[in-house]
Design a protein around this motif. Sequence first.
Motif: not given
Length: 132
Positions: A86-111
């Motif tokens: 569960g941890l690896m699925g959350g970190i490896g897939w979803l958090v990685s994808a959300i971070c990539t998209i959010s950084l491209l959208e210039k979302q703050p680190w707090k988000y």
Amino acid sequence: MEVSDIIQSLNWFNVTVAAVATYLIGNIWYSFFGKDWVASVNHIKVDLRGRSMPRVVGVSYLSFFMSLNLALFIGRGGMLFGLLAGLMGGIGWLVSAICTISLLEKQPWKYLLKRGIYIVLIFAVMGLLFAI
């Protein structure tokens, strides 16, 4: 192993409980961090009393499919395996994808932190539930 055997071997009760757990954890999580999240993404706070109930139910079904997908991925294993998967699925897939998209959208680190920790938490809980 046949697909029908895999589907039949699932613990459907735990899949359903895991889907409901994501909804409950989300309510608790955003009751604590909702204002910060809204502020971090510069959204206007919307009055949720007028929200569409069919849309809310539709999101609940998405939680069920997310839970089912993780259950199929994890399969049978102990609590430690369920937690780690569960941890690896959350970190490896979803958090990685959300971070990539959010950084491209210039979302703050707090988000990113609030969203990422929430996702890892629900996936870890789902993984534990599948091991029961």
